[in-house]
Design a protein around this motif. Structure first.
Motif, PDB file in Angstrom:
ATOM      1  N   GLN A  79      15.267  -9.721 -19.674  1.00 51.06           N
ATOM      2  CA  GLN A  79      14.546  -9.582 -18.431  1.00 51.06           C
ATOM      3  C   GLN A  79      13.395 -10.582 -18.259  1.00 51.06           C
ATOM      4  O   GLN A  79      12.420 -10.696 -19.200  1.00 51.06           O
ATOM      5  N   PRO A  80      13.546 -11.658 -17.372  1.00 47.37           N
ATOM      6  CA  PRO A  80      12.337 -12.759 -17.484  1.00 47.37           C
ATOM      7  C   PRO A  80      11.117 -12.009 -16.475  1.00 47.37           C
ATOM      8  O   PRO A  80      11.724 -11.341 -15.375  1.00 47.37           O
ATOM      9  N   THR A  81      10.154 -12.449 -16.667  1.00 43.69           N
ATOM     10  CA  THR A  81       8.982 -12.065 -15.821  1.00 43.69           C
ATOM     11  C   THR A  81       8.569 -13.294 -15.046  1.00 43.69           C
ATOM     12  O   THR A  81       7.823 -13.221 -14.239  1.00 43.69           O
ATOM     13  N   HIS A  82       9.473 -14.299 -15.116  1.00 44.94           N
ATOM     14  CA  HIS A  82       9.210 -15.769 -14.209  1.00 44.94           C
ATOM     15  C   HIS A  82       9.329 -15.348 -12.873  1.00 44.94           C
ATOM     16  O   HIS A  82       9.950 -14.413 -12.492  1.00 44.94           O
ATOM     17  N   LEU A  83       8.557 -16.007 -11.839  1.00 43.98           N
ATOM     18  CA  LEU A  83       8.705 -15.568 -10.774  1.00 43.98           C
ATOM     19  C   LEU A  83       9.877 -16.082  -9.897  1.00 43.98           C
ATOM     20  O   LEU A  83      10.219 -15.426  -8.827  1.00 43.98           O
ATOM     21  N   LEU A  84      10.370 -17.429 -10.062  1.00 44.49           N
ATOM     22  CA  LEU A  84      11.455 -17.927  -9.408  1.00 44.49           C
ATOM     23  C   LEU A  84      12.724 -18.277 -10.097  1.00 44.49           C
ATOM     24  O   LEU A  84      12.598 -18.316 -11.247  1.00 44.49           O
ATOM     25  N   PRO A 111      14.498 -13.083 -11.371  1.00 47.27           N
ATOM     26  CA  PRO A 111      13.172 -13.267 -11.274  1.00 47.27           C
ATOM     27  C   PRO A 111      12.381 -12.096 -10.301  1.00 47.27           C
ATOM     28  O   PRO A 111      13.128 -11.556  -9.649  1.00 47.27           O
ATOM     29  N   LEU A 112      11.109 -12.257 -10.511  1.00 46.47           N
ATOM     30  CA  LEU A 112      10.479 -11.415  -9.273  1.00 46.47           C
ATOM     31  C   LEU A 112      10.985 -11.425  -7.974  1.00 46.47           C
ATOM     32  O   LEU A 112      11.072 -10.803  -7.179  1.00 46.47           O
ATOM     33  N   LEU A 113      11.111 -12.824  -7.415  1.00 46.85           N
ATOM     34  CA  LEU A 113      11.242 -13.253  -6.156  1.00 46.85           C
ATOM     35  C   LEU A 113      12.337 -13.804  -5.953  1.00 46.85           C
ATOM     36  O   LEU A 113      12.810 -15.086  -5.875  1.00 46.85           O
TER      37      LEU A 113
END
Length: 258
Positions: A79-84, A111-113
């Protein structure tokens, strides 16, 4: 069957950002996977090298996956915490694909978004956290990327405006919109700047709020604007942590976005 999750961040050399903001997101994600062992990885070789010099050892994604295999993990989630969806995300996906045949199950999170709904939720969260102030613009500063995923930034500004927050502008350090494009949209004499980044790390401290000649704060001030900088990354905000948890729950149900 042994289950585990590896939580992957770009990383930060700023101790408060790493301990207070990245760790906060990691703990929120772990709370959604209580039956799994948890591993941490950073994608930035530079950050890992700096931290090693301080006696802090954080593995790369490859090293974390190798350790999981050595520990007998059969079912893994990355699971990445990267936004894009960007260059870093593409690299992680290539790594996960290379390891897929070595685990009974290997899932790769988003990613988050990742969706329009994610952007709408983020805009609502940030609007509540940073209410409109008369005569003041609110500028969120993201990292930016050469990847086509950079379109998230102007899209997010449009969503803010559609939600009635025409005072909100989005800029990027290394992408588009640039300083010049944000400045051209400002029609007030005061603004707040907030990092649109997981952590308030080097980019927030230096490129946004620093005293160097290229910092956005200094450039705005030289243009005659009053500037207030907020040094808080998205990772410190509980509603943002809940967005990551929501993505984990989606994966656990077997749903996919792509």
């Amino acid at each position: 069957m042994r289950q585990a999750i590896v939580i992957v961040s770009f990383g930060s050399s700023v101790e408060t950002a790493r301990v207070q903001q990245i760790s906060a997101v990691e703990e929120a994600i772990k709370a959604e996977t209580p039956g799994s062992l948890a591993y941490t990885a950073y994608t930035s070789p530079t950050i890992r090298r700096i931290l090693r010099g301080r006696g802090i050892s954080i593995p790369s994604l490859e090293e974390a996956l190798d350790q999981m295999l050595e520990d007998g993990i059969t079912d893994a989630l990355v699971q990445p915490t990267h936004l894009l969806y960007g260059i870093e995300y593409d690299k992680m996906k290539a790594t996960v694909d290379a390891y897929a045949g070595r685990f009974a199950s290997l899932q790769f999170g988003i990613p988050l978004l990742a969706t329009t709904e994610d952007l709408r939720e983020l805009a609502a969260i940030l609007s509540e956290a940073y209410p409109r102030k008369e005569g003041e613009a609110l500028v969120f500063l993201g990292h930016g990327t050469d990847h086509f995923a950079n379109v998230v930034y102007p899209a997010l500004q449009m969503i803010f405006h559609m939600q009635g927050r025409e005072d909100v502008l989005i800029g990027t350090v290394e992408g588009w919109p640039s300083y010049e494009e944000v400045r051209a949209q400002l029609h007030v004499s005061a603004l707040r700047m907030v990092p649109l980044m997981l952590v308030a790390g080097d980019h927030a401290i230096h490129d946004m709020a620093g005293d160097g000649e290229d910092s956005w704060k200094r450039r705005f001030e030289e243009d005659g604007l009053a500037v207030q900088c907020v040094l808080q990354g998205l990772g410190a905000m509980p509603p943002i942590q809940e967005l990551y948890q929501k993505h984990i729950r989606t994966l656990q149900k077997g749903d996919r976005y792509l």
